[in-house]
Design a protein around this motif. Structure first.
Motif, PDB file in Angstrom:
ATOM      1  N   LYS A 188       3.318   5.959  -2.727  1.00 32.07           N
ATOM      2  CA  LYS A 188       4.512   6.673  -3.203  1.00 32.07           C
ATOM      3  C   LYS A 188       4.422   6.888  -4.708  1.00 32.07           C
ATOM      4  O   LYS A 188       4.782   7.942  -5.227  1.00 32.07           O
ATOM      5  N   PHE A 189       3.923   5.870  -5.405  1.00 32.34           N
ATOM      6  CA  PHE A 189       3.779   6.026  -6.849  1.00 32.34           C
ATOM      7  C   PHE A 189       2.797   7.138  -7.183  1.00 32.34           C
ATOM      8  O   PHE A 189       3.016   7.906  -8.123  1.00 32.34           O
ATOM      9  N   LEU A 190       1.700   7.244  -6.432  1.00 34.02           N
ATOM     10  CA  LEU A 190       0.741   8.309  -6.690  1.00 34.02           C
ATOM     11  C   LEU A 190       1.403   9.672  -6.570  1.00 34.02           C
ATOM     12  O   LEU A 190       1.159  10.574  -7.374  1.00 34.02           O
ATOM     13  N   LYS A 191       2.276   9.797  -5.567  1.00 29.01           N
ATOM     14  CA  LYS A 191       2.998  11.060  -5.395  1.00 29.01           C
ATOM     15  C   LYS A 191       3.965  11.299  -6.544  1.00 29.01           C
ATOM     16  O   LYS A 191       4.018  12.378  -7.138  1.00 29.01           O
ATOM     17  N   ASP A 192       4.730  10.260  -6.906  1.00 31.39           N
ATOM     18  CA  ASP A 192       5.684  10.377  -8.015  1.00 31.39           C
ATOM     19  C   ASP A 192       4.956  10.601  -9.334  1.00 31.39           C
ATOM     20  O   ASP A 192       5.422  11.337 -10.199  1.00 31.39           O
ATOM     21  N   TYR A 195       0.833  -1.203   0.000  1.00 29.62           N
ATOM     22  CA  TYR A 195       0.000   0.000   0.000  1.00 29.62           C
ATOM     23  C   TYR A 195       0.872   1.259   0.000  1.00 29.62           C
ATOM     24  O   TYR A 195       0.641   2.190  -0.778  1.00 29.62           O
ATOM     25  N   VAL A 196       1.904   1.282   0.842  1.00 30.71           N
ATOM     26  CA  VAL A 196       2.789   2.446   0.937  1.00 30.71           C
ATOM     27  C   VAL A 196       3.510   2.679  -0.394  1.00 30.71           C
ATOM     28  O   VAL A 196       3.646   3.826  -0.850  1.00 30.71           O
ATOM     29  N   GLN A 197       3.978   1.597  -1.026  1.00 25.32           N
ATOM     30  CA  GLN A 197       4.654   1.726  -2.315  1.00 25.32           C
ATOM     31  C   GLN A 197       3.709   2.301  -3.369  1.00 25.32           C
ATOM     32  O   GLN A 197       4.116   3.130  -4.197  1.00 25.32           O
ATOM     33  N   ASN A 198       2.467   1.878  -3.337  1.00 24.40           N
ATOM     34  CA  ASN A 198       1.491   2.410  -4.286  1.00 24.40           C
ATOM     35  C   ASN A 198       1.186   3.879  -4.010  1.00 24.40           C
ATOM     36  O   ASN A 198       1.005   4.673  -4.934  1.00 24.40           O
TER      37      ASN A 198
END
Length: 561
Positions: free
Chosen positions: A223-227, A218-221
């Motif tokens: 982070k992707f939304l932010k990136d 969930y956290v990695q996803n």
């Protein structure tokens, strides 16, 4: 107080500077002593002013740094709260919630983000109304999670006062458990994930490992939304990407991922042909899964040698490439003359798994900015692949027993309900078999749990090998197994059930130099002749199985009312 002191220093220094300047300008008498005195005072004044200047600049820098840090965190918060991200975030949360519910239905989940003023956290998503909507950052449980920067477990009987400010509940048993995770993106805590259960005994060690895995996903996803937000500087391009992802689902099939994608490319690229291709498992061939434009010599399903095709260049190099009117020898599936081409790899966890290639046949060259735009689209599509892949991996772990790889208890129950619903709609039958190893406890007590685990895995294989591919096999719990026989009358299930029982009876189990034999007992029930409810069918088959055990085991019994 400190600021007032520093302001006073600055005023004093200006006052002294004014007096000394006036003294130097208006004092006409000159002597050596006065000159020395004036010089000394001016030097001291200069040092004082110089020091004061650096104090002020240091304060400005500190204030600026604080604002920048807050701005950075604020930017992350703003990104994940953007309306464009609502669909994707909801999809990610639904995925997270489903996995936790499949593994441990009695656990409840809530996601909180830190408010802009950084004094509290507010609920973003939750699957239970018992969670408070807003929690102070001074809450001792939240502070403990924030301090540790990793998973923390809290039991109600621990000495923490913050429980009642997190979960809205009147009657506390003292057995409640809360598992907290910080949501850390770019070294900044932007929120918290909280998992609540009524009783700590309902949480096993394997549950915690699984929770760790899916929260990290969930956290990695996130982070992707932010990136992802920072990836596009063209608002129009950015919005079109979001439009494309509006209907994105984590369980989407690969072929459906590219539906209508041609419209997106046509708006931002001039091309004669668009090809999207994916590598095989051995990373030797590329298969075309999408073609838009000219299709006379390349169609969907065409295969290319990855080492001998222009479409494999970006995959092999794992970076975007541009060919402008180059002459190359490539395989017979493509033309000898290479027109302008730009190709970008589609990556899964950093590794190229395919490519997006755009071709022009009018010799109009591709520019660098077009390659960069294609790279951004490739990143977005690669992330879609990654989400789908992660979903499948986590879903697979959630529904399968870790020891036997058969469906676990909850997943089997879900499948039974689905099959009953299917039978109801299409007016068909199904048979249910419950199987339990005879005297298995003695095996465990005599040879240990490792030997017992070996037995369970081997029994799972025997059952799986003796059923049809359309049938459903699960580990119901402990040494008990279950089978759904699809589109089959319960009486017609007897030969198959007996084949399983006889197969286990004939098997000699050898592990670590120890050989043993054992038997299994089976009971059966059927839909709709015996019941139309899953719970009743299970109880009937279970009762029949225990009747087999009373009769000596190693046999099959059909439920008799």
């Amino acid at each position: 107080m400190i600021r007032r002191f520093k302001n006073s220093n600055f005023i004093l220094s200006l006052f002294l500077f004014t007096i000394m300047t006036a003294y130097i300008v208006f004092a006409n008498d000159f002597n050596f002593t006065d000159s020395i005195l004036k010089s000394a005072v001016l030097i001291l004044l200069f040092v004082f002013l110089y020091n004061n200047y650096f104090i002020i600049e240091k304060l400005k820098f500190k204030k600026s740094s604080t604002q920048n840090n807050f701005s950075k965190n604020n930017n992350i918060y703003t990104t994940v709260m953007k309306s464009e991200f609502n669909h994707l975030h909801s999809e990610i949360f639904t995925n997270l919630n489903n996995h936790i519910n499949n593994l441990n239905p009695s656990s409840f989940l809530s996601i909180y983000f830190i408010d802009l003023k950084r004094s509290s956290i507010s609920i973003k998503e939750s699957n239970n109304s018992s969670f408070e909507k807003k929690i102070s950052l001074d809450n001792d449980i939240i502070k403990e999670i924030q301090k540790s920067k990793k998973r923390k477990i809290f039991k109600k009987n621990d000495n923490f006062a913050g429980w009642k400010k997190i979960v809205n509940k009147n009657d506390w048993s003292g057995a409640e458990i809360l598992i907290g995770y910080p949501i850390i993106i770019d070294a900044e805590i932007i929120g918290f994930s909280l998992i609540y259960n009524e009783h700590f005994k309902d949480i096993e060690n394997r549950d915690l490992k699984y929770f760790d895995s899916i929260i990290n996903n969930y956290v990695q996803n996130m982070k992707f939304l932010k990136d992802f937000n920072n990836l596009f500087d063209d608002n129009s391009f950015n919005n079109r990407i979001f439009d494309y992802f509006k209907n994105f689902k984590l369980d989407i099939k690969v072929e459906n991922l590219f539906k209508n994608i041609g419209t997106l490319f046509q708006q931002y690229f001039k091309y004669d042909r668009l090809i999207i291709s994916i590598c095989d498992i051995n990373h030797e061939k590329l298969t075309v899964i999408y073609v838009d434009g000219k299709k006379d010599d390349i169609v969907k399903g065409a295969e290319f040698d990855i080492n001998n095709s222009i479409y494999g260049e970006s995959v092999l190099s794992n970076k975007s490439i541009i060919f402008n009117n180059a002459e190359m020898d490539i395989n017979s599936h493509t033309r000898d003359k290479i027109f302008p081409i730009v190709s970008s790899p589609v990556r899964l966890n950093g590794k190229a798994i395919g490519s997006i290639t755009i071709e022009r046949m009018n010799y109009y060259k591709f520019e660098i900015h077009e390659s960069l735009k294609l790279e951004k689209l490739s990143i977005a599509l690669g992330k879609a692949f990654e989400w789908s892949n992660d979903f499948k991996l986590i879903e697979n772990a959630a529904i399968h027993d870790g020891l036997t790889s058969l469906l676990n208890h909850n997943a089997f129950l879900n499948r039974l309900d689905q099959e009953i619903d299917r039978c109801s709609r299409f007016q068909t039958n199904l048979g249910l078999i419950m199987l339990d190893l005879d005297k298995f406890k003695k095996i465990n007590d005599t040879y240990g749990h490792l030997y017992g685990d070996f037995i369970l895995k081997e029994v799972g294989k025997i059952i799986k090998e003796n059923v049809r591919t359309i049938d459903v096999v699960g580990r119901f719990g402990g040494e008990e197994f279950s089978v759904i026989l699809v589109n089959t009358n319960v009486r017609d299930c007897i030969p198959l059930a007996k084949r399983i029982v006889e197969g286990i009876n004939r098997k000699t189990f050898i592990f670590d130099g120890i050989a043993t034999n054992l038997t299994i007992s089976a009971g059966m029930s059927g839909y709709p002749s015996m019941s139309k409810e899953s719970k009743e069918l299970i109880k009937m088959a279970d009762d029949a199985m225990y009747q087999t055990k009373k009769n000596g085991g190693n046999d099959v019994t059909i439920f008799q009312s």
